[in-house]
Design an enzyme around this catalytic site. Structure first.
Site, PDB file in Angstrom:
ATOM      1  N   SER A   8      45.916  36.139  44.530  1.00 22.68           N
ATOM      2  CA  SER A   8      45.351  36.277  43.468  1.00 22.68           C
ATOM      3  C   SER A   8      46.953  36.014  42.761  1.00 22.68           C
ATOM      4  O   SER A   8      46.921  35.742  41.490  1.00 22.68           O
ATOM      5  CB  SER A   8      44.926  37.066  42.238  1.00 22.68           C
ATOM      6  N   LYS A  41      47.597  33.154  40.320  1.00 26.90           N
ATOM      7  CA  LYS A  41      46.310  32.526  38.977  1.00 26.90           C
ATOM      8  C   LYS A  41      48.021  33.179  37.721  1.00 26.90           C
ATOM      9  O   LYS A  41      47.535  32.272  36.812  1.00 26.90           O
ATOM     10  CB  LYS A  41      45.540  33.745  38.540  1.00 26.90           C
ATOM     11  N   TYR A 101      41.291  25.911  43.551  1.00 26.06           N
ATOM     12  CA  TYR A 101      41.096  27.377  42.975  1.00 26.06           C
ATOM     13  C   TYR A 101      41.415  27.496  44.833  1.00 26.06           C
ATOM     14  O   TYR A 101      42.583  28.798  44.701  1.00 26.06           O
ATOM     15  CB  TYR A 101      39.842  27.645  42.842  1.00 26.06           C
ATOM     16  N   TYR A 132      43.359  44.367  38.378  1.00 27.30           N
ATOM     17  CA  TYR A 132      41.729  44.491  38.806  1.00 27.30           C
ATOM     18  C   TYR A 132      41.103  45.832  36.979  1.00 27.30           C
ATOM     19  O   TYR A 132      41.751  45.512  36.622  1.00 27.30           O
ATOM     20  CB  TYR A 132      41.629  44.909  39.898  1.00 27.30           C
ATOM     21  N   VAL A 134      44.783  39.923  46.589  1.00 32.65           N
ATOM     22  CA  VAL A 134      44.645  40.618  48.237  1.00 32.65           C
ATOM     23  C   VAL A 134      45.624  40.193  49.298  1.00 32.65           C
ATOM     24  O   VAL A 134      44.605  41.012  50.416  1.00 32.65           O
ATOM     25  CB  VAL A 134      43.047  40.514  48.649  1.00 32.65           C
TER      26      VAL A 134
END
Ligand code: GLU
Length: 304
Positions: free
Chosen positions: A64, A67, A189, A240, A258
């Protein structure tokens, strides 16, 4: 003058001898193959002095953390248009939660949760000629390092098990918030998340967020307003449902993944990346968070 090297050495020693290392993510089977004892930390200051300790040059799956890079690329391509399709509020939910997406009619809470990042992937797929190659080139340009690659085993592993991401993408499609087909967008993605980078490479890529949008090679990639917006999103949505805890303990904008990586930065001063694959119950690297708390405590520097 702060002795960053001494501080990083002390942190690495205490982290590598820690018995409580957290739990490695295994919902993407390929990620579970990593050794739990790994620990790396790398810091680059505004003058481009580099300091590192532990496994700072070893590649891991940035997941992530990517992102933020895809968001930066999309912002530089389409600007404020993005905010018609993605909101900027913390979700207070895990990264792959779907109920808010339904509740809020297919507008993801922010670009750093999975649903939001999938919309950003859709924007990149629409605006790049060869999305996977062009995005990789963007990362090469930011880091001045063309050795960075996608980990195709990780991308394949996630594609085979990414049921919740398929659910999110289908939900987005049903609300008219995905212009390309689900397969194409998720293929992009999953590759973006599979980028394999080291702590040292991550600090190069994230240098633009601590240096007013300008990379280490002196090229401007973001406006000052865009850099402000991305740092605000990292601070409020980068961890998160633990963004509050990270701000409370560490006091820096940042993003975790992660794969056990975390990148954080102090605008105008430094950018730091840590890697320890064991996660806490909220999905953030357990030792990575502890290491960054120790860093901002020892240096007595944070954004607050
Ligand atoms: N590729 C991962 C997923 O979509 C990213 C998760 C993360 O690092 O937060 O599940």
């Amino acid at each position: 003058m702060i002795d960053y090297q001494n501080i990083l050495d002390t942190i690495a020693l205490s982290c590598s001898t820690s018995k409580e290392k957290g739990k490695i993510a295994n919902y993407i089977p390929e990620l579970a193959k990593v050794e739990s004892s790994k620990f790396g930390i790398h810091l680059v200051d505004s003058a481009m002095n580099n300091f590192s300790a532990g496994d700072a040059d070893e590649h891991f799956s940035i997941q992530s953390i990517s992102k933020v890079l895809s968001l930066a690329h999309a912002m530089s391509l389409v600007g404020e248009e993005i905010w018609k399709r993605v909101d900027v509020e913390p979700s207070g939910d895990p990264f792959n939660h779907l109920s808010l997406l339904e509740f809020e009619n297919g507008i993801p809470r922010n670009p750093l949760i999975n649903a939001g990042a999938i919309v950003i992937s859709d924007i990149l797929v629409s605006n790049l000629e060869n999305p996977k190659t062009d995005f990789l080139n963007y990362v090469h340009m930011l880091t001045n390092d063309s050795s960075i690659v996608y980990d195709l085993d990780v991308a394949k592993s996630e594609k085979e098990t990414g049921f919740r991401n398929y659910a999110a993408a289908n939900l987005l499609k049903s609300y008219g918030n995905l212009n390309n087909d689900v397969e194409t967008v998720l293929d992009f993605y999953f590759h973006q998340c599979s980028l394999a980078m080291s702590c040292a490479q991550l600090t190069k890529a994230f240098y633009i967020f601590m240096n007013k949008g300008v990379c280490q090679q002196g090229k401007t990639h973001l406006t000052i307003q865009q850099e402000k917006r991305i740092n605000a999103l990292m601070l409020t949505c980068g961890f998160y449902d633990e963004a509050g805890e990270f701000a409370f303990e560490v006091g820096l904008p940042g993003k975790s993944g992660v794969g056990g990586g975390i990148v954080a930065l102090l605008p105008g001063k430094y950018c730091v990346a840590t890697w320890s694959p064991g996660l806490n119950p909220k999905g953030n690297s357990k030792l990575g968070m502890e290491a960054l708390e120790k860093l901002t405590t020892a240096t007595e520097q944070s954004i607050f």
